[in-house]
Each structure stands twice: as C-alpha cells, then as structure tokens.
Design a protein around this motif. Structure first.
Motif, PDB file in Angstrom:
ATOM      1  N   ILE A  66      71.209  29.802 -27.083  1.00 45.95           N
ATOM      2  CA  ILE A  66      72.139  28.898 -26.384  1.00 45.95           C
ATOM      3  C   ILE A  66      72.019  27.467 -26.907  1.00 45.95           C
ATOM      4  O   ILE A  66      73.013  26.899 -27.360  1.00 45.95           O
ATOM      5  N   PRO A  67      70.840  26.839 -26.892  1.00 49.03           N
ATOM      6  CA  PRO A  67      70.765  25.503 -27.494  1.00 49.03           C
ATOM      7  C   PRO A  67      70.944  25.508 -29.003  1.00 49.03           C
ATOM      8  O   PRO A  67      71.509  24.561 -29.571  1.00 49.03           O
ATOM      9  N   ALA A  68      70.492  26.569 -29.679  1.00 44.10           N
ATOM     10  CA  ALA A  68      70.631  26.612 -31.137  1.00 44.10           C
ATOM     11  C   ALA A  68      72.095  26.663 -31.556  1.00 44.10           C
ATOM     12  O   ALA A  68      72.496  26.015 -32.531  1.00 44.10           O
ATOM     13  N   GLY A  69      72.913  27.417 -30.827  1.00 43.87           N
ATOM     14  CA  GLY A  69      74.331  27.476 -31.151  1.00 43.87           C
ATOM     15  C   GLY A  69      75.024  26.135 -30.976  1.00 43.87           C
ATOM     16  O   GLY A  69      75.878  25.743 -31.781  1.00 43.87           O
ATOM     17  N   GLN A  70      74.646  25.421 -29.938  1.00 40.08           N
ATOM     18  CA  GLN A  70      75.214  24.089 -29.726  1.00 40.08           C
ATOM     19  C   GLN A  70      74.747  23.107 -30.814  1.00 40.08           C
ATOM     20  O   GLN A  70      75.533  22.305 -31.327  1.00 40.08           O
ATOM     21  N   ALA A  79      82.316  21.975 -28.554  1.00 33.79           N
ATOM     22  CA  ALA A  79      83.539  21.244 -28.883  1.00 33.79           C
ATOM     23  C   ALA A  79      84.595  22.141 -29.517  1.00 33.79           C
ATOM     24  O   ALA A  79      85.773  21.801 -29.538  1.00 33.79           O
ATOM     25  N   ARG A  80      84.160  23.292 -30.035  1.00 30.28           N
ATOM     26  CA  ARG A  80      85.103  24.218 -30.678  1.00 30.28           C
ATOM     27  C   ARG A  80      84.598  25.637 -30.488  1.00 30.28           C
ATOM     28  O   ARG A  80      83.443  25.845 -30.107  1.00 30.28           O
ATOM     29  N   PRO A  81      85.409  26.639 -30.749  1.00 27.57           N
ATOM     30  CA  PRO A  81      84.981  28.025 -30.549  1.00 27.57           C
ATOM     31  C   PRO A  81      83.754  28.384 -31.384  1.00 27.57           C
ATOM     32  O   PRO A  81      83.686  28.064 -32.578  1.00 27.57           O
ATOM     33  N   LEU A  82      82.806  29.052 -30.769  1.00 26.96           N
ATOM     34  CA  LEU A  82      81.572  29.432 -31.459  1.00 26.96           C
ATOM     35  C   LEU A  82      81.847  30.357 -32.629  1.00 26.96           C
ATOM     36  O   LEU A  82      81.129  30.344 -33.626  1.00 26.96           O
TER      37      LEU A  82
END
Length: 226
Positions: A78-82, A166-169
């Motif tokens: 979760i934090p890594a993807g952000q 801010a945009r699609p993962l």
C-alpha cells in the motif's frame, strides 16, 4: 543498474531482507532495505499511512536514486504503490510481493468489521503474529523463530488512514508476485490490475514470507523484473 528499495510487511523492519540484499548487490545493483516509522529500530516513532509513504520516498530522494525498483511486501504494497507513483521518472518498476495494493481513498482496514477497527484504534497497535500463525507457509522452525523474535507491534494509524493516488495504479509498470502457499489466486483487485498491459504476474511455490523461505528465488524474480 537498478536501485531496489525493499519494504517488508507488517511488524517487520529492513532486517527482513538480510538474505536478499547480498544477492541483489552481487548482481551489480543497489539494494536499500527500508524500516518504516514505528517498527523495528524505529519503534516509538509516530506513524500513519502518509508517514510510511514518505519514508520510502525519502530513501529515494536522499540517495538521489534512479532506475528505482520499489518492492512492497504484504501490507507495505500500500505505501510502496503510492511511493512508486510519487517518485515519477525515477521509477523503473514496482514489484508487489504477495501484497495488498493501494486504492485511492481506501485503507488497509477498509474491509475489516467496525468493531475490529475500533479495537485496533483503541490499542494503537496491531500485535505481531504468533509462531502458530506461520504454519503451512514453507518456513522452518528456525525461520519462524527469527520472524517472531524480530517482529514489533505495527502502528494502527498506518492501517486505518486511506491511501492517496493521483492516477490509476494500473498505469504503473509493475510485477505482482503471488506466493502460492498463501492462496492460488490473486485478490480480485489485483486480478483486475493484471488485465492491463503494464502489469505482469509471477508465481512462486512458497508462503507469504518468501524473503525468509526462498530468498534466492525471490532475488532471482526481483532481478528478472528489473
């Protein structure tokens, strides 16, 4: 040369990657294990979800890292993807190791029952698993003892605060590693992301903690992803 930024899941610190880091460095790459705020040697540092995202971004920015492969395991997907989104052009690829993935406005606990979230918030921490919880995950008794002995309570706020994207993962270049002893199929949200052109699925016949159970195979997969 890639720069691997490695983030282990709940209760764990950068030490969890001790058997993976030397293999990445031996192949000529940089490897940067991250201990998130509130965990391991950083226990006692206040931490919410945004704090954990910034922990990862700070490693990239302080080191002026380029060609970054952000690796998030379990909760830390979760934090890594952000963080992968925020570092922009520095990112080479994101790798999600049997992990959760962020969804804008959603928290790790979004699907938990209200009473369970309330209890977590009241205590301030998510207690570590016991040795019995690691059964059936391809771990030896010694490996389980190492994990349990090194685990620290996980800060609750990081689990209850929502992710911000801010945009699609699905636009990120990404590899999802599914550890098959923890379930044959990715979760529905991950399965949907894997239908896009930017994501690929890799499977490994081990449990949810491959940095302990199969570090050599995990390092090989990370090197291939880079």
């Amino acid at each position: 040369m890639a720069e691997f930024v490695l983030v282990a899941g709940a209760w764990l610190g950068g030490w969890a990657w001790d058997e993976v880091v030397p293999r990445l460095r031996a192949a000529g790459h940089g490897a940067h294990p991250v201990t998130l705020s509130g965990l391991a040697e950083r226990r006692g540092v206040p931490a919410g979800q945004e704090t954990h995202v910034q922990d990862i971004v700070d490693v990239v920015e302080r080191g002026d890292l380029r060609e970054v492969v952000v690796v998030g395991h379990s909760y830390s997907g979760i934090p890594a993807g952000q963080a992968a989104e925020r570092i922009g052009g520095r990112l080479k690829r994101a790798v999600f190791v049997d992990s959760n993935v962020p969804a804008d406005g959603e928290a790790f606990t979004s699907r938990w029952p209200e009473d369970r979230v309330a209890a977590l918030t009241a205590s301030g921490f998510w207690p570590p698993l016991t040795a019995e919880d690691y059964a059936g995950q391809g771990l030896t008794e010694e490996q389980i003892a190492r994990i349990v002995g090194g685990s620290t309570p996980h800060p609750a706020a990081s689990l209850t605060e929502p992710a911000v994207l801010a945009r699609p993962l699905g636009e990120l270049p990404a590899t999802y590693l599914k550890c098959l002893l923890d379930g044959d199929e990715p979760s529905p949200d991950v399965a949907e992301l894997l239908t896009g052109e930017s994501w690929e699925l890799v499977e490994l016949d081990t449990g949810h903690w491959p940095m302990f159970s199969q570090p050599a195979e995990l390092a090989r997969i990370l090197l291939e992803a880079a």
